[in-house]
Design an enzyme around this catalytic site. Structure first.
Site, PDB file in Angstrom:
ATOM      1  N   SER A  82       0.786  -1.238   0.000  1.00  0.00           N
ATOM      2  CA  SER A  82       0.000   0.000   0.000  1.00  0.00           C
ATOM      3  C   SER A  82       0.816   1.286   0.000  1.00  0.00           C
ATOM      4  O   SER A  82       0.240   2.376  -0.032  1.00  0.00           O
ATOM      5  CB  SER A  82      -0.951   0.011   1.200  1.00  0.00           C
ATOM      6  OG  SER A  82      -2.054  -0.845   0.976  1.00  0.00           O
ATOM      7  N   GLU A 142      -5.125  -7.793  -4.994  1.00  0.00           N
ATOM      8  CA  GLU A 142      -4.188  -8.778  -5.543  1.00  0.00           C
ATOM      9  C   GLU A 142      -2.740  -8.293  -5.508  1.00  0.00           C
ATOM     10  O   GLU A 142      -1.817  -9.106  -5.436  1.00  0.00           O
ATOM     11  CB  GLU A 142      -4.573  -9.140  -6.980  1.00  0.00           C
ATOM     12  CG  GLU A 142      -5.850  -9.962  -7.110  1.00  0.00           C
ATOM     13  CD  GLU A 142      -7.112  -9.119  -6.984  1.00  0.00           C
ATOM     14  OE1 GLU A 142      -8.199  -9.714  -6.865  1.00  0.00           O
ATOM     15  OE2 GLU A 142      -7.001  -7.874  -6.998  1.00  0.00           O
ATOM     16  N   LYS A 153       3.433   6.582   4.805  1.00  0.00           N
ATOM     17  CA  LYS A 153       2.451   5.665   4.214  1.00  0.00           C
ATOM     18  C   LYS A 153       2.968   4.249   4.399  1.00  0.00           C
ATOM     19  O   LYS A 153       4.053   3.907   3.932  1.00  0.00           O
ATOM     20  CB  LYS A 153       2.243   5.953   2.720  1.00  0.00           C
ATOM     21  CG  LYS A 153       1.197   5.026   2.095  1.00  0.00           C
ATOM     22  CD  LYS A 153      -0.195   5.338   2.633  1.00  0.00           C
ATOM     23  CE  LYS A 153      -1.142   4.164   2.484  1.00  0.00           C
ATOM     24  NZ  LYS A 153      -1.004   3.159   3.566  1.00  0.00           N
ATOM     25  N   SER A 154       2.180   3.456   5.077  1.00  0.00           N
ATOM     26  CA  SER A 154       2.563   2.082   5.374  1.00  0.00           C
ATOM     27  C   SER A 154       2.040   1.126   4.307  1.00  0.00           C
ATOM     28  O   SER A 154       1.246   1.497   3.440  1.00  0.00           O
ATOM     29  CB  SER A 154       2.016   1.674   6.745  1.00  0.00           C
ATOM     30  OG  SER A 154       0.593   1.723   6.722  1.00  0.00           O
ATOM     31  N   GLY A 155       2.490  -0.111   4.390  1.00  0.00           N
ATOM     32  CA  GLY A 155       2.006  -1.158   3.493  1.00  0.00           C
ATOM     33  C   GLY A 155       2.230  -2.515   4.125  1.00  0.00           C
ATOM     34  O   GLY A 155       3.153  -2.690   4.925  1.00  0.00           O
TER      35      GLY A 155
END
EC number: 3.5.2.6
Length: 309
Positions: free
Chosen positions: A92, A188, A254-256
């Site tokens: 993300s 996905e 911004k993390s993911g």
């Protein structure tokens, strides 16, 4: 004797020819990459890695993970890097950069455009958009939801507004990024299978892109402020880069997260009375169901902060 001399000259000529071909081939193979790298540099970069390489390696052993790090002090051009050119699933983190592309391609007034979507458009983890199916949302609100809340439906709408994953990739190519591969929509793109280059990038490339959007010339000042304010309000990163910097430092991140223990965080960080620092930390593990470690990101950040003091 003359025949031997001619044979000797022939052998020398062949060797020189082969050497010439090898050098030419090498230049052809590396020239493009070297030119791209040259375009990315905006000043003399000073690397500070000897003291940190061992510490990052120890973190990998401690958390049984692979880590990619790239940080640049925009005031001094000093950098910290570790596996910075290895590919990781970006997960993300793309949402902050896609929001930058959206701002790049549209006027600020466009952010007031109301976007409608249906219940069928919703995907897993859409805490903001799922509440506005009946009313729709302003484009700016959708971008904010993608960046601050990591709303996946909002991320897909961002993609749609900039031409899909390939439109996003094309926009980054125009900025000199020949590394990032963007192929799939949410959710996905978080599959993160080791060795699969779809939806991957490197810590160095992501940090370079983030720098361009937040302190560089990719956006005018007014749009840069919008993006950085969205990132400062991120609600998903308190245990990541934020946890690894002093409490008086301001962080926009911004993390993911994804399969195979994928845990990432990218940020612009403002120490008091100093130029900002750009940080990208990406991580993954070998097992599909492996749990990610927020503490790994926080401790990697501590290494960066200590090295850049």
């Amino acid at each position: 004797m003359m025949i031997l001399k001619n044979k000797r000259m022939l052998k020398i000529g062949i060797c020189v020819g082969i050497l010439g071909l090898s050098i030419t081939s090498l230049e052809a193979f590396t020239g493009g990459a070297l030119q791209v790298e040259a375009k990315q540099k905006t000043g003399q970069v000073k690397h500070k890695n000897q003291a940190t390489h061992k510490e990052f390696s120890q973190l990998e052993k401690k958390f049984d993970a692979r880590v990619g790090v790239y940080a640049i002090d925009t005031g001094t051009n000093q950098t910290i890097s570790y596996r910075s050119n290895e590919r990781f699933a970006f997960a993300s983190t793309y949402k902050a950069l896609a929001a930058g592309v959206l701002l790049q391609q549209n006027s600020i007034d466009t952010l007031n455009e109301v976007i409608t979507f249906t219940k069928e458009d919703l995907v897993d983890y859409s805490p903001v958009t799922e509440k506005h199916v009946d009313t729709g949302m302003k484009l700016g609100e959708i971008a904010e939801a993608a960046v601050r809340s990591s709303d996946n439906t909002a991320g897909n709408i961002l993609f749609n507004k900039i031409g899909g994953p390939k439109g996003y990739e094309k926009a980054l190519r125009k900025m000199g990024d020949r590394v990032t591969m963007s192929d799939r929509f949410e959710t996905e793109l978080n599959e993160a299978i080791p060795g699969d280059i779809r939806d991957t990038s490197t810590a160095k490339r992501i940090a370079t892109n983030l720098k361009a959007f937040t302190v560089g010339n990719a956006l005018p000042a007014e749009k840069r402020k919008i993006l950085t304010e969205w990132m400062k309000g991120n609600a998903t990163g308190d245990k990541l880069i934020r946890a690894g910097v002093p409490t008086d430092w301001v962080v926009g991140d911004k993390s993911g997260a994804g399969s195979y223990g994928t845990r990432n965080d990218i940020a612009i960080v403002w120490p008091p009375n100093r130029a900002p620092i750009i940080i990208a930390i990406l991580s993954s593990k070998d097992e599909k169901e492996a749990s990610y470690d927020n503490q790994l990101i926080a401790e990697a950040t501590e290494v960066i902060v200590k090295a850049l003091k």
